[in-house]
Design an enzyme around this catalytic site. Structure first.
Site, PDB file in Angstrom:
ATOM      1  N   HIS A   1      29.394 130.972  51.098  1.00 34.28           N
ATOM      2  CA  HIS A   1      30.643 130.986  50.325  1.00 34.28           C
ATOM      3  C   HIS A   1      31.753 130.352  51.164  1.00 34.28           C
ATOM      4  O   HIS A   1      31.786 130.519  52.389  1.00 34.28           O
ATOM      5  CB  HIS A   1      31.011 132.428  49.943  1.00 34.28           C
ATOM      6  CG  HIS A   1      32.100 132.469  48.920  1.00 34.28           C
ATOM      7  ND1 HIS A   1      33.419 132.337  49.268  1.00 34.28           N
ATOM      8  CD2 HIS A   1      32.060 132.579  47.570  1.00 34.28           C
ATOM      9  CE1 HIS A   1      34.146 132.379  48.156  1.00 34.28           C
ATOM     10  NE2 HIS A   1      33.354 132.517  47.116  1.00 34.28           N
TER      11      HIS A   1
ATOM     12  N   LYS B   1      33.381 140.200  46.148  1.00 33.13           N
ATOM     13  CA  LYS B   1      34.100 139.996  47.423  1.00 33.13           C
ATOM     14  C   LYS B   1      34.375 141.359  48.083  1.00 33.13           C
ATOM     15  O   LYS B   1      33.556 142.258  47.958  1.00 33.13           O
ATOM     16  CB  LYS B   1      35.363 139.159  47.192  1.00 33.13           C
ATOM     17  CG  LYS B   1      35.040 137.853  46.453  1.00 33.13           C
ATOM     18  CD  LYS B   1      36.148 136.849  46.467  1.00 33.13           C
ATOM     19  CE  LYS B   1      35.715 135.610  45.693  1.00 33.13           C
ATOM     20  NZ  LYS B   1      36.692 134.529  45.727  1.00 33.13           N
TER      21      LYS B   1
ATOM     22  N   SER C   1      38.295 130.378  39.488  1.00 39.70           N
ATOM     23  CA  SER C   1      39.199 130.738  38.397  1.00 39.70           C
ATOM     24  C   SER C   1      38.547 130.615  37.020  1.00 39.70           C
ATOM     25  O   SER C   1      39.200 130.246  36.045  1.00 39.70           O
ATOM     26  CB  SER C   1      40.489 129.902  38.462  1.00 39.70           C
ATOM     27  OG  SER C   1      41.161 130.147  39.686  1.00 39.70           O
TER      28      SER C   1
ATOM     29  N   GLU D   1      34.686 131.179  51.683  1.00 40.63           N
ATOM     30  CA  GLU D   1      35.445 132.134  52.506  1.00 40.63           C
ATOM     31  C   GLU D   1      34.698 132.449  53.799  1.00 40.63           C
ATOM     32  O   GLU D   1      35.323 132.680  54.833  1.00 40.63           O
ATOM     33  CB  GLU D   1      35.726 133.409  51.684  1.00 40.63           C
ATOM     34  CG  GLU D   1      36.774 133.139  50.611  1.00 40.63           C
ATOM     35  CD  GLU D   1      36.641 133.961  49.342  1.00 40.63           C
ATOM     36  OE1 GLU D   1      35.932 134.981  49.344  1.00 40.63           O
ATOM     37  OE2 GLU D   1      37.234 133.543  48.321  1.00 40.63           O
TER      38      GLU D   1
ATOM     39  N   GLY E   1      40.523 131.599  43.277  1.00 38.30           N
ATOM     40  CA  GLY E   1      41.585 132.598  43.350  1.00 38.30           C
ATOM     41  C   GLY E   1      42.975 132.019  43.157  1.00 38.30           C
ATOM     42  O   GLY E   1      43.973 132.686  43.422  1.00 38.30           O
TER      43      GLY E   1
ATOM     44  N   GLU F   1      31.828 125.408  44.003  1.00 42.16           N
ATOM     45  CA  GLU F   1      33.112 126.108  43.949  1.00 42.16           C
ATOM     46  C   GLU F   1      34.164 125.280  44.682  1.00 42.16           C
ATOM     47  O   GLU F   1      34.260 125.355  45.919  1.00 42.16           O
ATOM     48  CB  GLU F   1      32.998 127.478  44.624  1.00 42.16           C
ATOM     49  CG  GLU F   1      31.956 128.372  43.991  1.00 42.16           C
ATOM     50  CD  GLU F   1      32.227 129.848  44.266  1.00 42.16           C
ATOM     51  OE1 GLU F   1      32.351 130.589  43.290  1.00 42.16           O
ATOM     52  OE2 GLU F   1      32.350 130.236  45.433  1.00 42.16           O
TER      53      GLU F   1
ATOM     54  N   ASN G   1      30.899 137.858  41.871  1.00 40.45           N
ATOM     55  CA  ASN G   1      31.059 138.021  43.322  1.00 40.45           C
ATOM     56  C   ASN G   1      32.251 138.946  43.516  1.00 40.45           C
ATOM     57  O   ASN G   1      33.395 138.534  43.343  1.00 40.45           O
ATOM     58  CB  ASN G   1      31.313 136.650  43.973  1.00 40.45           C
ATOM     59  CG  ASN G   1      31.667 136.773  45.448  1.00 40.45           C
ATOM     60  OD1 ASN G   1      31.536 137.850  46.034  1.00 40.45           O
ATOM     61  ND2 ASN G   1      32.115 135.667  46.048  1.00 40.45           N
TER      62      ASN G   1
HETATM   63  P1  13P Z   1      37.741 133.435  41.494  1.00 44.67           P
HETATM   64  O1  13P Z   1      36.920 133.524  40.226  1.00 44.67           O
HETATM   65  O2  13P Z   1      38.510 134.671  41.810  1.00 44.67           O
HETATM   66  O3  13P Z   1      38.570 132.183  41.535  1.00 44.67           O
HETATM   67  O4  13P Z   1      36.673 133.316  42.699  1.00 44.67           O
HETATM   68  C1  13P Z   1      35.636 132.412  42.603  1.00 44.67           C
HETATM   69  C2  13P Z   1      34.687 132.670  43.704  1.00 44.67           C
HETATM   70  O5  13P Z   1      34.986 132.466  44.869  1.00 44.67           O
HETATM   71  C3  13P Z   1      33.370 133.242  43.348  1.00 44.67           C
HETATM   72  O6  13P Z   1      32.502 133.199  44.436  1.00 44.67           O
END
Ligand code: 13P
Length: 251
Positions: free
Chosen positions: A96, A11, A214, A98, A174, A168, A9
């Site tokens: 997601h 982002k 992560s 976010e 992150g 997640e 992803n």
């Molecule tokens: P990270 O791997 O940067 O922690 O992000 C995970 C994520 O949100 C994947 O959709």
């Protein structure tokens, strides 16, 4: 049996030239070293067409990171599921954390998005996961159960069979703080049980449940070794080919 999948992803990262270069690099790496799992990259809308033109989707699948909750019309700035499908992409990340957190996505809008994705032949990668407070106060199983039930349990068993789930935990995204392999396994097994209650054991056993948060080359093998962890949804580590391939090779 269910598939093992590693999905990136990206982002809101990379310009179009940077993204095309990264996608080509991953595609070449996968041609040189055949993966033991399905590999997918989910990229910004602007990148879908140029990336689709450069990669071999039999080696590297392509997806979007979102789609609209309407088919077409006066929704300035939105990108619909038919538009995503017309680029050649086959997957779409939906729900997601976010998007839930910063753009107010609810289970209600997500049900519309899932329906439109499926109508247009896109495979949803449907994200669920609790925030830190819910992990700490012990309500995390209830929270995740509700997200799965509200977002997806209106689907027929046949349509549910097209869904990929991604657990997640928001506190691990992150932050550098990964759920332990045991925490991930406990939740994945719980989710599979929730699916089995509704759709039966066979559908549950056939559902891929990815872990995200992560995930990196150094912890992927331990996570993926767990029986109910069927791969990963990778944020930061999907932006460097070597890191992403390090995770892919954990299978
Ligand atoms: P990270 O791997 O940067 O922690 O992000 C995970 C994520 O949100 C994947 O959709």
């Amino acid at each position: 049996m269910r598939k093992n999948i590693v999905a990136g992803n990206w982002k809101m990262n990379t310009t179009v030239p940077e993204g095309v270069a990264l996608a080509k690099e991953v595609n070449e790496a996968l041609k040189a070293n055949k993966a033991n799992c399905d590999v997918v990259i989910c990229v910004p809308f602007t990148h879908l067409c140029p990336v689709a033109a450069e990669i071999d989707q039999t080696v590297l699948g392509l997806g979007a990171e979102n789609c609209a909750d309407h088919k077409s019309g006066a929704y300035t700035g939105e990108v619909s599921a038919p538009m995503v499908a017309s680029t050649g992409a086959k997957y779409v990340i939906l729900g997601h954390s976010e998007r839930r957190q910063y753009y107010g996505e609810t289970s209600e809008t997500l049900r519309e998005k899932v329906a439109l994705a499926l109508e247009n032949g896109l495979k949803p990668i449907f994200c669920i996961g609790e925030v830190l407070e819910e992990r700490e106060n012990g309500t995390y199983n209830d929270v995740v159960r509700r997200q799965v039930e509200e977002g997806l349990f209106n689907l027929s068993a046949e349509d549910f069979g097209k869904i990929i789930l991604a657990y997640e935990p928001v506190w691990a995204i992150g932050t550098g703080k990964t759920a332990t392999a045991d925490q991930a396994e406990d939740m994945h097994a719980f989710i599979r049980g929730v699916i089995a209650e509704k759709y039966g054991k066979e559908v549950a056993d056939n559902t891929s449940i990815l872990y995200g948060g992560s995930c990196k080359p150094s912890n992927a093998a331990e996570l993926f070794a767990k029986p109910d962890v069927d791969g990963g949804l990778i944020g930061g580590a999907s932006l460097k080919c070597a890191d992403f391939m390090g995770i892919v090779s954990a299978f």
